[in-house]
Scaffold this motif. Sequence first.
Motif, PDB file in Angstrom:
ATOM      1  N   ARG A  52      -6.395   1.841  -8.753  1.00  0.00           N
ATOM      2  CA  ARG A  52      -5.852   0.505  -9.048  1.00  0.00           C
ATOM      3  C   ARG A  52      -5.659  -0.295  -7.765  1.00  0.00           C
ATOM      4  O   ARG A  52      -5.891  -1.506  -7.732  1.00  0.00           O
ATOM      5  CB  ARG A  52      -4.506   0.638  -9.769  1.00  0.00           C
ATOM      6  CG  ARG A  52      -4.604   1.192 -11.175  1.00  0.00           C
ATOM      7  CD  ARG A  52      -3.290   1.014 -11.916  1.00  0.00           C
ATOM      8  NE  ARG A  52      -3.227   1.859 -13.107  1.00  0.00           N
ATOM      9  CZ  ARG A  52      -2.557   2.995 -13.180  1.00  0.00           C
ATOM     10  NH1 ARG A  52      -1.851   3.417 -12.134  1.00  0.00           N
ATOM     11  NH2 ARG A  52      -2.553   3.696 -14.283  1.00  0.00           N
ATOM     12  N   LEU A  53      -5.225   0.380  -6.711  1.00  0.00           N
ATOM     13  CA  LEU A  53      -5.011  -0.300  -5.437  1.00  0.00           C
ATOM     14  C   LEU A  53      -6.325  -0.832  -4.878  1.00  0.00           C
ATOM     15  O   LEU A  53      -6.379  -1.955  -4.360  1.00  0.00           O
ATOM     16  CB  LEU A  53      -4.356   0.667  -4.448  1.00  0.00           C
ATOM     17  CG  LEU A  53      -3.958   0.113  -3.080  1.00  0.00           C
ATOM     18  CD1 LEU A  53      -3.025  -1.090  -3.232  1.00  0.00           C
ATOM     19  CD2 LEU A  53      -3.286   1.194  -2.255  1.00  0.00           C
ATOM     20  N   THR A  64      -0.097  -8.834  -7.910  1.00  0.00           N
ATOM     21  CA  THR A  64       0.659  -7.870  -7.095  1.00  0.00           C
ATOM     22  C   THR A  64       1.775  -7.220  -7.913  1.00  0.00           C
ATOM     23  O   THR A  64       1.919  -5.992  -7.923  1.00  0.00           O
ATOM     24  CB  THR A  64       1.261  -8.570  -5.868  1.00  0.00           C
ATOM     25  OG1 THR A  64       0.227  -9.226  -5.138  1.00  0.00           O
ATOM     26  CG2 THR A  64       1.919  -7.546  -4.940  1.00  0.00           C
ATOM     27  N   VAL A  76       6.222   1.540  -9.604  1.00  0.00           N
ATOM     28  CA  VAL A  76       7.196   1.138  -8.588  1.00  0.00           C
ATOM     29  C   VAL A  76       8.380   0.466  -9.281  1.00  0.00           C
ATOM     30  O   VAL A  76       8.181  -0.384 -10.165  1.00  0.00           O
ATOM     31  CB  VAL A  76       6.553   0.163  -7.568  1.00  0.00           C
ATOM     32  CG1 VAL A  76       7.581  -0.313  -6.546  1.00  0.00           C
ATOM     33  CG2 VAL A  76       5.374   0.825  -6.868  1.00  0.00           C
ATOM     34  N   ALA A 110       1.802   0.909 -11.413  1.00  0.00           N
ATOM     35  CA  ALA A 110       1.841   2.119 -10.584  1.00  0.00           C
ATOM     36  C   ALA A 110       3.168   2.855 -10.693  1.00  0.00           C
ATOM     37  O   ALA A 110       3.282   3.991 -10.212  1.00  0.00           O
ATOM     38  CB  ALA A 110       1.574   1.758  -9.129  1.00  0.00           C
ATOM     39  N   THR A 139       0.322  -4.945 -10.687  1.00  0.00           N
ATOM     40  CA  THR A 139      -0.219  -3.698 -10.142  1.00  0.00           C
ATOM     41  C   THR A 139       0.894  -2.744  -9.739  1.00  0.00           C
ATOM     42  O   THR A 139       0.808  -1.535  -9.983  1.00  0.00           O
ATOM     43  CB  THR A 139      -1.107  -4.004  -8.918  1.00  0.00           C
ATOM     44  OG1 THR A 139      -2.140  -4.925  -9.284  1.00  0.00           O
ATOM     45  CG2 THR A 139      -1.766  -2.734  -8.388  1.00  0.00           C
ATOM     46  N   LEU A 140       1.952  -3.272  -9.138  1.00  0.00           N
ATOM     47  CA  LEU A 140       3.073  -2.424  -8.725  1.00  0.00           C
ATOM     48  C   LEU A 140       3.796  -1.827  -9.927  1.00  0.00           C
ATOM     49  O   LEU A 140       4.160  -0.637  -9.923  1.00  0.00           O
ATOM     50  CB  LEU A 140       4.054  -3.234  -7.874  1.00  0.00           C
ATOM     51  CG  LEU A 140       3.590  -3.589  -6.455  1.00  0.00           C
ATOM     52  CD1 LEU A 140       4.494  -4.638  -5.842  1.00  0.00           C
ATOM     53  CD2 LEU A 140       3.555  -2.347  -5.580  1.00  0.00           C
ATOM     54  N   ASN A 163       4.066   1.702  -0.784  1.00  0.00           N
ATOM     55  CA  ASN A 163       4.903   1.897  -1.959  1.00  0.00           C
ATOM     56  C   ASN A 163       4.093   2.325  -3.180  1.00  0.00           C
ATOM     57  O   ASN A 163       4.580   3.108  -4.009  1.00  0.00           O
ATOM     58  CB  ASN A 163       5.689   0.618  -2.265  1.00  0.00           C
ATOM     59  CG  ASN A 163       6.935   0.487  -1.418  1.00  0.00           C
ATOM     60  OD1 ASN A 163       7.996   1.005  -1.749  1.00  0.00           O
ATOM     61  ND2 ASN A 163       6.807  -0.197  -0.289  1.00  0.00           N
ATOM     62  N   MET A 164       2.884   1.837  -3.307  1.00  0.00           N
ATOM     63  CA  MET A 164       2.048   2.275  -4.416  1.00  0.00           C
ATOM     64  C   MET A 164       1.657   3.742  -4.242  1.00  0.00           C
ATOM     65  O   MET A 164       1.629   4.506  -5.208  1.00  0.00           O
ATOM     66  CB  MET A 164       0.813   1.388  -4.532  1.00  0.00           C
ATOM     67  CG  MET A 164       1.104   0.023  -5.107  1.00  0.00           C
ATOM     68  SD  MET A 164      -0.365  -0.894  -5.604  1.00  0.00           S
ATOM     69  CE  MET A 164      -0.971   0.104  -6.953  1.00  0.00           C
ATOM     70  N   TYR A 218       0.840  -1.204   0.000  1.00  0.00           N
ATOM     71  CA  TYR A 218       0.000   0.000   0.000  1.00  0.00           C
ATOM     72  C   TYR A 218       0.876   1.255   0.000  1.00  0.00           C
ATOM     73  O   TYR A 218       0.697   2.158  -0.823  1.00  0.00           O
ATOM     74  CB  TYR A 218      -0.901  -0.027   1.235  1.00  0.00           C
ATOM     75  CG  TYR A 218      -2.114   0.871   1.161  1.00  0.00           C
ATOM     76  CD1 TYR A 218      -3.385   0.336   1.005  1.00  0.00           C
ATOM     77  CD2 TYR A 218      -1.997   2.257   1.247  1.00  0.00           C
ATOM     78  CE1 TYR A 218      -4.499   1.143   0.944  1.00  0.00           C
ATOM     79  CE2 TYR A 218      -3.101   3.071   1.179  1.00  0.00           C
ATOM     80  CZ  TYR A 218      -4.356   2.512   1.029  1.00  0.00           C
ATOM     81  OH  TYR A 218      -5.462   3.329   0.960  1.00  0.00           O
ATOM     82  N   VAL A 253      -3.603   5.671  -9.127  1.00  0.00           N
ATOM     83  CA  VAL A 253      -2.912   4.608  -8.382  1.00  0.00           C
ATOM     84  C   VAL A 253      -3.801   4.087  -7.260  1.00  0.00           C
ATOM     85  O   VAL A 253      -3.891   2.873  -7.035  1.00  0.00           O
ATOM     86  CB  VAL A 253      -1.564   5.120  -7.826  1.00  0.00           C
ATOM     87  CG1 VAL A 253      -0.997   4.137  -6.808  1.00  0.00           C
ATOM     88  CG2 VAL A 253      -0.564   5.316  -8.953  1.00  0.00           C
ATOM     89  N   ALA A 289       9.552  -3.661  -6.364  1.00  0.00           N
ATOM     90  CA  ALA A 289       8.297  -4.391  -6.550  1.00  0.00           C
ATOM     91  C   ALA A 289       8.471  -5.874  -6.241  1.00  0.00           C
ATOM     92  O   ALA A 289       7.623  -6.500  -5.596  1.00  0.00           O
ATOM     93  CB  ALA A 289       7.796  -4.196  -7.981  1.00  0.00           C
TER      94      ALA A 289
END
Length: 428
Positions: free
Chosen positions: A165-166, A290, A299, A297, A293-294, A148-149, A146, A162, A304
């Motif tokens: 997406r989270l 995961t 990362v 975003a 998604t990272l 880091n995103m 959470y 972001v 990641a």
Amino acid sequence: MPIFQFEAMNKAGEEVKDEIEATTSEEAISKIRGLGYFPTSVKEKSKARRLSLGLGAAIGGKKGKKKGKTFAIGKASNKKLTQFTRQLSTLQDAGLPILRSIRILEGQQKPGVLKNALIDVGDDIEGGSSLSEAMAKHPKVFDRLYVNMVKAGETGGVLDSVLQRLADFREKSQRLKRRVIGAMIYPIMVVLVATGIVTFIMIAIIPKFRDIFEEFEVTLPAITEALIDVSHAFVQYWYLLPAVPIGLVVLVKLIRKNRSGRYAVDKIKLKLPVMGQIVNKTAISRFARTLGTLITAGVPILEALNIVRDTAGNEVVASAVSRVHDSIREGESIAGPLKQSRVCDDIVVNMIDVGEETGDLDKMLLKVADNYDEEVDVLVAGLISLMEPMLIIFLGGTVGFIVISLFMPLVKLITSLGSGGGTRGEQL
């Protein structure tokens, strides 16, 4: 009646200034909230004194005292955190300052862990911290994924997307978990009820039949003697029924205290028939979603992979991710170490390989996650379809064994009593 001047925010985040009549400041606050406003400050007009409401407002050059925090333990529920994330995304998309957004959402929360964390997050932001820095101080509410995103969203200036997406990520992950757990409720309940019924029969019913057979000195067949022995074991060692499963759970937890133990337990889980496939595909789905998604975003890939390793939920998959991390650091690809680990199917490795070549790794990973979610649904449905007839056969066999074991000597007893009765009648 005293008149109170107040400043508040409406549901749209707009500032409202007005007056209201009330006997006390507490009544004024209650009335303001009843109007659908979120008060930020209140002062009695006659005394011109301001009342801090725990929103981090500076009064007289000093930070107001925190109010609204209550004693709470544990973690914030996934449902509440997902709802908060989506609402925060909406407020950011509307252009509201982050502090005001946090204060609005804090006021909507019921007392608990999340509300306490948001109060502190708001105060830290007011003190000059970024949102990700403030959230990082509450790891029980906002995990590394959470934080880091959010940090990536702040850096790229796309915090609203972001957060959206989270929220989607959390909803899909929770939906998969609910489906697996929900599918297992029925067979678990059937097994528990059946165990309770069989235990009652063994402890309360069969000993009475044993006494009858002993009284009439009936010669028991081997199957009945076996049943009575089992019943005797139930009566003598009934405490093992709860102790054995509890002991197994405790033993597994102790084994999982170290990394090698966790690896061994997770390896065994993956080898289980049917259930092992569900565990494997669930873990791969979580890994792919995961990581995808990272990356989406923004990362960095190495960070990641570190987050994915820590949140994999399976030590075998985490070990494979560690090898991928080392491979990326040395300038190699993701697909190679994944193929060597044999955790993923060839099609997954090929899709990731294509994603790396085309620059669409994030999209490929999310497609893998969606496909695996569907496969998990199919496997869970198949497992339930397989377990239902197996449970019926097991329960039918258990009941049949008990009935046959008891009725064989009963028939013999009735026959002998009938013969004895007939002989006595002839003698008369």
